[in-house]
Motif scaffolding. Structure first.
Motif, PDB file in Angstrom:
ATOM      1  N   THR A 168       0.857  -1.182   0.000  1.00  0.00           N
ATOM      2  CA  THR A 168       0.000   0.000   0.000  1.00  0.00           C
ATOM      3  C   THR A 168       0.894   1.233   0.000  1.00  0.00           C
ATOM      4  O   THR A 168       1.570   1.515   0.987  1.00  0.00           O
ATOM      5  CB  THR A 168      -0.912   0.020   1.239  1.00  0.00           C
ATOM      6  N   LYS A 169       0.905   1.961  -1.110  1.00  0.00           N
ATOM      7  CA  LYS A 169       1.860   3.047  -1.298  1.00  0.00           C
ATOM      8  C   LYS A 169       1.796   4.127  -0.222  1.00  0.00           C
ATOM      9  O   LYS A 169       2.824   4.603   0.246  1.00  0.00           O
ATOM     10  CB  LYS A 169       1.650   3.700  -2.665  1.00  0.00           C
ATOM     11  N   ALA A 170       0.617   4.524   0.185  1.00  0.00           N
ATOM     12  CA  ALA A 170       0.504   5.656   1.099  1.00  0.00           C
ATOM     13  C   ALA A 170      -0.069   5.279   2.460  1.00  0.00           C
ATOM     14  O   ALA A 170      -0.612   6.122   3.157  1.00  0.00           O
ATOM     15  CB  ALA A 170      -0.363   6.746   0.462  1.00  0.00           C
ATOM     16  N   LEU A 171       0.056   4.005   2.841  1.00  0.00           N
ATOM     17  CA  LEU A 171      -0.476   3.604   4.138  1.00  0.00           C
ATOM     18  C   LEU A 171       0.246   4.344   5.259  1.00  0.00           C
ATOM     19  O   LEU A 171      -0.376   4.934   6.137  1.00  0.00           O
ATOM     20  CB  LEU A 171      -0.329   2.091   4.332  1.00  0.00           C
ATOM     21  N   ALA A 172       1.570   4.316   5.216  1.00  0.00           N
ATOM     22  CA  ALA A 172       2.378   5.062   6.180  1.00  0.00           C
ATOM     23  C   ALA A 172       2.999   6.245   5.450  1.00  0.00           C
ATOM     24  O   ALA A 172       3.501   6.117   4.336  1.00  0.00           O
ATOM     25  CB  ALA A 172       3.460   4.167   6.771  1.00  0.00           C
ATOM     26  N   LYS A 173       2.958   7.409   6.062  1.00  0.00           N
ATOM     27  CA  LYS A 173       3.478   8.614   5.431  1.00  0.00           C
ATOM     28  C   LYS A 173       4.999   8.619   5.475  1.00  0.00           C
ATOM     29  O   LYS A 173       5.610   8.509   6.525  1.00  0.00           O
ATOM     30  CB  LYS A 173       2.933   9.856   6.139  1.00  0.00           C
ATOM     31  N   VAL A 174       5.604   8.756   4.289  1.00  0.00           N
ATOM     32  CA  VAL A 174       7.061   8.765   4.175  1.00  0.00           C
ATOM     33  C   VAL A 174       7.549  10.204   4.208  1.00  0.00           C
ATOM     34  O   VAL A 174       7.009  11.073   3.537  1.00  0.00           O
ATOM     35  CB  VAL A 174       7.506   8.096   2.858  1.00  0.00           C
ATOM     36  N   SER A 175       8.584  10.450   5.008  1.00  0.00           N
ATOM     37  CA  SER A 175       9.140  11.799   5.115  1.00  0.00           C
ATOM     38  C   SER A 175      10.650  11.753   5.054  1.00  0.00           C
ATOM     39  O   SER A 175      11.277  10.790   5.504  1.00  0.00           O
ATOM     40  CB  SER A 175       8.703  12.452   6.431  1.00  0.00           C
ATOM     41  N   GLN A 176      11.261  12.778   4.484  1.00  0.00           N
ATOM     42  CA  GLN A 176      12.713  12.905   4.475  1.00  0.00           C
ATOM     43  C   GLN A 176      13.205  13.598   5.738  1.00  0.00           C
ATOM     44  O   GLN A 176      14.406  13.744   5.952  1.00  0.00           O
ATOM     45  CB  GLN A 176      13.163  13.707   3.240  1.00  0.00           C
ATOM     46  N   THR A 177      12.289  14.035   6.575  1.00  0.00           N
ATOM     47  CA  THR A 177      12.651  14.736   7.803  1.00  0.00           C
ATOM     48  C   THR A 177      12.781  13.762   8.954  1.00  0.00           C
ATOM     49  O   THR A 177      11.801  13.124   9.333  1.00  0.00           O
ATOM     50  CB  THR A 177      11.581  15.800   8.168  1.00  0.00           C
ATOM     51  N   PRO A 178      13.975  13.617   9.541  1.00  0.00           N
ATOM     52  CA  PRO A 178      14.145  12.709  10.673  1.00  0.00           C
ATOM     53  C   PRO A 178      13.237  13.100  11.830  1.00  0.00           C
ATOM     54  O   PRO A 178      13.005  14.278  12.094  1.00  0.00           O
ATOM     55  CB  PRO A 178      15.619  12.895  11.047  1.00  0.00           C
ATOM     56  N   GLY A 179      12.714  12.097  12.527  1.00  0.00           N
ATOM     57  CA  GLY A 179      11.881  12.367  13.686  1.00  0.00           C
ATOM     58  C   GLY A 179      10.446  12.683  13.359  1.00  0.00           C
ATOM     59  O   GLY A 179       9.712  13.221  14.185  1.00  0.00           O
ATOM     60  N   LYS A 180       9.998  12.375  12.142  1.00  0.00           N
ATOM     61  CA  LYS A 180       8.648  12.723  11.724  1.00  0.00           C
ATOM     62  C   LYS A 180       7.591  11.931  12.499  1.00  0.00           C
ATOM     63  O   LYS A 180       6.543  12.458  12.850  1.00  0.00           O
ATOM     64  CB  LYS A 180       8.484  12.458  10.219  1.00  0.00           C
ATOM     65  N   THR A 181       7.872  10.642  12.746  1.00  0.00           N
ATOM     66  CA  THR A 181       6.933   9.823  13.497  1.00  0.00           C
ATOM     67  C   THR A 181       7.060  10.161  14.974  1.00  0.00           C
ATOM     68  O   THR A 181       8.086   9.900  15.595  1.00  0.00           O
ATOM     69  CB  THR A 181       7.208   8.318  13.295  1.00  0.00           C
ATOM     70  N   GLN A 182       6.017  10.764  15.544  1.00  0.00           N
ATOM     71  CA  GLN A 182       6.072  11.197  16.928  1.00  0.00           C
ATOM     72  C   GLN A 182       4.999  10.522  17.783  1.00  0.00           C
ATOM     73  O   GLN A 182       4.910  10.784  18.979  1.00  0.00           O
ATOM     74  CB  GLN A 182       5.917  12.723  17.009  1.00  0.00           C
ATOM     75  N   LEU A 183       4.225   9.669  17.167  1.00  0.00           N
ATOM     76  CA  LEU A 183       3.154   8.981  17.871  1.00  0.00           C
ATOM     77  C   LEU A 183       3.267   7.481  17.596  1.00  0.00           C
ATOM     78  O   LEU A 183       4.036   7.042  16.748  1.00  0.00           O
ATOM     79  CB  LEU A 183       1.789   9.501  17.400  1.00  0.00           C
ATOM     80  N   ILE A 184       2.472   6.700  18.327  1.00  0.00           N
ATOM     81  CA  ILE A 184       2.400   5.263  18.087  1.00  0.00           C
ATOM     82  C   ILE A 184       1.315   5.031  17.050  1.00  0.00           C
ATOM     83  O   ILE A 184       0.130   5.238  17.324  1.00  0.00           O
ATOM     84  CB  ILE A 184       2.071   4.509  19.395  1.00  0.00           C
ATOM     85  N   ASN A 185       1.705   4.647  15.847  1.00  0.00           N
ATOM     86  CA  ASN A 185       0.761   4.486  14.739  1.00  0.00           C
ATOM     87  C   ASN A 185       0.345   3.029  14.581  1.00  0.00           C
ATOM     88  O   ASN A 185       1.197   2.144  14.481  1.00  0.00           O
ATOM     89  CB  ASN A 185       1.380   4.987  13.432  1.00  0.00           C
ATOM     90  N   TYR A 186      -0.964   2.807  14.547  1.00  0.00           N
ATOM     91  CA  TYR A 186      -1.518   1.453  14.459  1.00  0.00           C
ATOM     92  C   TYR A 186      -2.116   1.191  13.079  1.00  0.00           C
ATOM     93  O   TYR A 186      -2.846   2.028  12.535  1.00  0.00           O
ATOM     94  CB  TYR A 186      -2.629   1.273  15.500  1.00  0.00           C
TER      95      TYR A 186
END
Length: 205
Positions: A46-64
């Motif tokens: 799934t191409k856009a299931l998880a958001k891809v970022s070039q910025t380190p530290g983008k994921t700041q929450l627990i994603n289910y």
């Protein structure tokens, strides 16, 4: 394992807020920008299931993410470098450590390591911490398409050598590429084996 359905559930700021469910969870973690989101998208096709970022530290929450209506794939905040304040970095650490230590649904943690790099101190420290706390985990070497096979083998051997300084037995490890889709079936089949083993154990209790 065949991924039939994969859908985003929600993001949670702490383990206390995570869903009240008995579904098993397989979590992914690694240094910031190691490629967690890309790997999740590759595994689930799934191409856009998880958001891809070039910025380190983008994921700041627990994603289910709910997979096949049977188990949760969990994307944890990365550790290491992030363009956020010291207090926010400490908060991310609390989020991660509390989830890993307190979440009973967690069946397995995948630690992602950049295959282009020799062993990084922060990765080794985190892996050793998992061992001390008896957390079941496996290693995934990411971005293998960006390195030669020779360098890949050298870096994997360096990681093994480093871990054997403190470990009697090495954890399972996989090599992956989101570009070539290398390792997809291996990772999913391993999740399936752990999933099936847990079901058998549960039935015997």
């Amino acid at each position: 394992m065949v991924i039939r359905t994969a859908k985003f559930v929600a993001s949670y700021p702490s383990v206390q807020k995570c869903p009240k469910t008995d579904l098993p969870e397989y979590a992914f973690i690694g240094r910031s920008n190691v490629g967690k989101s890309s790997l999740i998208n590759m595994l689930t096709c799934t191409k856009a299931l998880a958001k891809v970022s070039q910025t380190p530290g983008k994921t700041q929450l627990i994603n289910y993410y709910l997979i096949n209506d049977e188990w949760h794939l969990v994307d944890l905040p990365g550790y290491g470098y992030a363009k956020v304040s010291k207090s926010e970095r400490e908060k991310f650490s609390d989020i991660v450590l509390n989830y890993i230590l307190k979440r009973e649904n967690l069946h397995l943690l995948f630690v992602l390591v950049d295959s282009r790099l020799e062993p990084q101190e922060i990765d080794i420290q985190f892996i050793n911490w998992l061992g001390m706390n008896q957390v079941p985990f496996a290693l995934i070497f990411t971005k293998t398409d960006k390195v030669s096979s020779t360098v890949l083998e050298q870096n994997i051997e360096l990681h093994k050598k480093e871990l054997l300084k403190t470990w009697e037995e090495l954890p399972p490890f996989f090599t992956t590429s989101c570009v070539t889709r290398t390792g997809r079936e291996d990772v999913l089949n391993y999740i399936d084996s752990v999933f099936q083993e847990a079901k058998i154990t549960h039935c015997q209790v």
